[in-house]
Scaffold this motif. Structure first.
Motif, PDB file in Angstrom:
ATOM      1  N   LEU A 105       0.685  -1.241   0.019  1.00 39.43           N
ATOM      2  CA  LEU A 105      -0.056   0.104   0.035  1.00 39.43           C
ATOM      3  C   LEU A 105       0.917   1.220  -0.023  1.00 39.43           C
ATOM      4  O   LEU A 105       2.001   1.325   0.472  1.00 39.43           O
ATOM      5  N   PRO A 106       0.462   2.348  -0.599  1.00 40.33           N
ATOM      6  CA  PRO A 106      -0.782   2.619  -1.202  1.00 40.33           C
ATOM      7  C   PRO A 106      -0.799   1.953  -2.706  1.00 40.33           C
ATOM      8  O   PRO A 106      -1.848   2.191  -3.640  1.00 40.33           O
ATOM      9  N   ASN A 107       0.293   1.581  -3.248  1.00 40.88           N
ATOM     10  CA  ASN A 107       0.367   0.938  -4.660  1.00 40.88           C
ATOM     11  C   ASN A 107      -0.625   0.217  -5.198  1.00 40.88           C
ATOM     12  O   ASN A 107      -1.190   0.204  -6.216  1.00 40.88           O
ATOM     13  N   TYR A 108      -0.936  -1.047  -4.408  1.00 37.60           N
ATOM     14  CA  TYR A 108      -1.810  -2.005  -4.697  1.00 37.60           C
ATOM     15  C   TYR A 108      -3.184  -1.925  -3.791  1.00 37.60           C
ATOM     16  O   TYR A 108      -3.413  -2.958  -3.161  1.00 37.60           O
ATOM     17  N   GLN A 109      -3.902  -0.913  -4.028  1.00 44.91           N
ATOM     18  CA  GLN A 109      -5.304  -1.036  -3.148  1.00 44.91           C
ATOM     19  C   GLN A 109      -6.177  -1.789  -4.116  1.00 44.91           C
ATOM     20  O   GLN A 109      -6.062  -1.893  -5.187  1.00 44.91           O
ATOM     21  N   GLY A 110      -7.374  -2.098  -3.285  1.00 45.46           N
ATOM     22  CA  GLY A 110      -8.607  -2.832  -3.893  1.00 45.46           C
ATOM     23  C   GLY A 110      -8.249  -4.142  -3.957  1.00 45.46           C
ATOM     24  O   GLY A 110      -7.354  -4.848  -3.386  1.00 45.46           O
ATOM     25  N   SER A 111      -9.267  -4.835  -4.960  1.00 46.58           N
ATOM     26  CA  SER A 111      -9.272  -6.224  -4.894  1.00 46.58           C
ATOM     27  C   SER A 111      -8.130  -6.821  -5.751  1.00 46.58           C
ATOM     28  O   SER A 111      -7.556  -6.149  -6.722  1.00 46.58           O
ATOM     29  N   SER A 112      -7.756  -8.102  -5.691  1.00 46.04           N
ATOM     30  CA  SER A 112      -6.672  -8.866  -6.629  1.00 46.04           C
ATOM     31  C   SER A 112      -5.133  -8.253  -6.597  1.00 46.04           C
ATOM     32  O   SER A 112      -4.704  -8.063  -7.713  1.00 46.04           O
ATOM     33  N   PRO A 113      -4.952  -7.477  -5.610  1.00 52.17           N
ATOM     34  CA  PRO A 113      -3.319  -7.005  -5.553  1.00 52.17           C
ATOM     35  C   PRO A 113      -2.316  -8.216  -5.946  1.00 52.17           C
ATOM     36  O   PRO A 113      -1.388  -7.588  -6.568  1.00 52.17           O
ATOM     37  N   ILE A 114      -2.429  -9.188  -5.328  1.00 52.67           N
ATOM     38  CA  ILE A 114      -1.290 -10.104  -5.902  1.00 52.67           C
ATOM     39  C   ILE A 114      -1.597 -10.356  -7.368  1.00 52.67           C
ATOM     40  O   ILE A 114      -0.431 -10.419  -8.085  1.00 52.67           O
ATOM     41  N   ASN A 120       2.137  -7.052 -13.376  1.00 51.75           N
ATOM     42  CA  ASN A 120       3.141  -5.661 -13.538  1.00 51.75           C
ATOM     43  C   ASN A 120       4.501  -6.521 -13.430  1.00 51.75           C
ATOM     44  O   ASN A 120       5.296  -5.503 -13.450  1.00 51.75           O
ATOM     45  N   GLY A 121       4.691  -7.745 -13.100  1.00 52.64           N
ATOM     46  CA  GLY A 121       6.176  -8.084 -13.517  1.00 52.64           C
ATOM     47  C   GLY A 121       6.953  -7.815 -12.117  1.00 52.64           C
ATOM     48  O   GLY A 121       8.338  -7.750 -12.074  1.00 52.64           O
ATOM     49  N   GLU A 122       6.514  -7.500 -10.938  1.00 56.99           N
ATOM     50  CA  GLU A 122       7.031  -7.322  -9.937  1.00 56.99           C
ATOM     51  C   GLU A 122       7.897  -8.566  -9.287  1.00 56.99           C
ATOM     52  O   GLU A 122       7.401  -9.657  -9.351  1.00 56.99           O
ATOM     53  N   THR A 123       9.038  -8.255  -8.661  1.00 57.23           N
ATOM     54  CA  THR A 123       9.846  -9.276  -8.125  1.00 57.23           C
ATOM     55  C   THR A 123       9.525  -9.783  -6.686  1.00 57.23           C
ATOM     56  O   THR A 123      10.057 -10.643  -6.152  1.00 57.23           O
ATOM     57  N   GLU A 124       8.695  -8.803  -5.941  1.00 51.50           N
ATOM     58  CA  GLU A 124       8.122  -9.144  -4.891  1.00 51.50           C
ATOM     59  C   GLU A 124       6.761  -8.797  -4.430  1.00 51.50           C
ATOM     60  O   GLU A 124       6.333  -7.739  -5.370  1.00 51.50           O
ATOM     61  N   ILE A 125       6.202  -9.217  -3.426  1.00 56.83           N
ATOM     62  CA  ILE A 125       4.886  -8.772  -3.209  1.00 56.83           C
ATOM     63  C   ILE A 125       4.995  -8.411  -1.743  1.00 56.83           C
ATOM     64  O   ILE A 125       5.722  -9.091  -0.987  1.00 56.83           O
ATOM     65  N   THR A 126       3.986  -7.534  -1.343  1.00 51.07           N
ATOM     66  CA  THR A 126       4.194  -7.135  -0.129  1.00 51.07           C
ATOM     67  C   THR A 126       2.747  -7.353   0.478  1.00 51.07           C
ATOM     68  O   THR A 126       1.745  -6.923   0.022  1.00 51.07           O
ATOM     69  N   ILE A 127       2.563  -8.150   1.671  1.00 57.05           N
ATOM     70  CA  ILE A 127       1.424  -8.497   2.401  1.00 57.05           C
ATOM     71  C   ILE A 127       1.248  -7.333   3.479  1.00 57.05           C
ATOM     72  O   ILE A 127       2.316  -7.266   4.194  1.00 57.05           O
ATOM     73  N   SER A 128      -0.002  -6.776   3.811  1.00 58.74           N
ATOM     74  CA  SER A 128       0.034  -5.981   4.765  1.00 58.74           C
ATOM     75  C   SER A 128      -1.103  -6.090   5.833  1.00 58.74           C
ATOM     76  O   SER A 128      -2.426  -6.850   5.299  1.00 58.74           O
ATOM     77  N   ILE A 129      -1.070  -5.889   6.909  1.00 60.92           N
ATOM     78  CA  ILE A 129      -2.316  -5.681   8.088  1.00 60.92           C
ATOM     79  C   ILE A 129      -2.390  -4.317   8.377  1.00 60.92           C
ATOM     80  O   ILE A 129      -1.424  -3.741   8.666  1.00 60.92           O
ATOM     81  N   ILE A 130      -3.611  -3.887   7.904  1.00 53.79           N
ATOM     82  CA  ILE A 130      -3.867  -2.537   7.952  1.00 53.79           C
ATOM     83  C   ILE A 130      -5.094  -2.343   9.070  1.00 53.79           C
ATOM     84  O   ILE A 130      -5.851  -3.145   9.408  1.00 53.79           O
ATOM     85  N   LYS A 131      -5.190  -1.230   9.831  1.00 53.91           N
ATOM     86  CA  LYS A 131      -6.358  -0.688  10.652  1.00 53.91           C
ATOM     87  C   LYS A 131      -7.380  -0.262   9.467  1.00 53.91           C
ATOM     88  O   LYS A 131      -6.870   0.758   8.809  1.00 53.91           O
TER      89      LYS A 131
END
Length: 185
Positions: A105-114, A120-131
């Motif tokens: 976040l905030p790059n991948y908001q909304g559904s289906s971020p993975i 988009n060819g990302e070499t890593e994903i970031t999972i987040s726990i948000i309030k």
């Protein structure tokens, strides 16, 4: 701590099962009607673990509000839950609501971020726990975990990696909330 778990699908099942195995007390579960058809399902897990549950297509209706207020919850956890909660619902827990979000976040908001990260060819994903706040995936971040993407990964393997990552991240976050040692960014 009284926790209500909102969920649907594999991420919800996997994370809820992990919480139960780690002796995190879940007072109730909210899920959607399509969970009835899944095997295994959150409903099966709720019955097996003697956890009260509500199946509803509208978590914002009066039945849901009464159900949620009954347990006087401290925390709501959203895991793979696609419904938007109105502010009236978000105001119910004594502490707040957290969401397990599969994107940076905030790059991948909304559904289906993975999915989008892979497209988009990302070499890593970031999972987040948000309030959770009134926006969609706009709340403060409690914890993040970076997961590398290998050449052999596909959407299925990345979801499996994310779910495993969420197990650890969720336990860490719950412990921080319990001890009041969390920070928001």
């Amino acid at each position: 701590m009284e926790i209500v778990f909102f969920g649907n699908g594999n991420r919800a099942y996997s994370c809820l099962e992990h919480l139960i195995k780690n002796n995190i007390m879940i007072s109730s579960i909210i899920t959607n009607e399509d969970e009835i058809l899944k095997k295994p399902s959150l409903i099966d897990l709720a019955k097996k673990s003697c956890i009260e549950y509500l199946i509803t297509e509208s978590p914002n209706n009066i039945e849901s509000i009464l159900f949620l207020k009954k347990s006087q919850p401290d925390l709501f956890i959203l895991g793979g839950y696609s419904k938007i909660l109105k502010q009236e619902i978000l105001n119910i827990p004594k502490l707040f609501t957290i969401n397990l979000h599969g994107g940076k976040l905030p790059n991948y908001q909304g559904s289906s971020p993975i999915n989008w990260a892979l497209i988009n060819g990302e070499t890593e994903i970031t999972i987040s726990i948000i309030k959770v706040d009134k926006g969609v995936d706009t709340g403060d971040i409690l914890n993040e975990l970076i997961i590398p993407v290998t050449n052999s990964d596909d959407i299925s393997s990345m979801h499996d990696k994310a779910n495993t990552g969420f197990h650890k991240l969720l336990l860490k976050t719950i412990n921080q909330i319990n001890k009041k040692t969390y920070s928001l960014t």
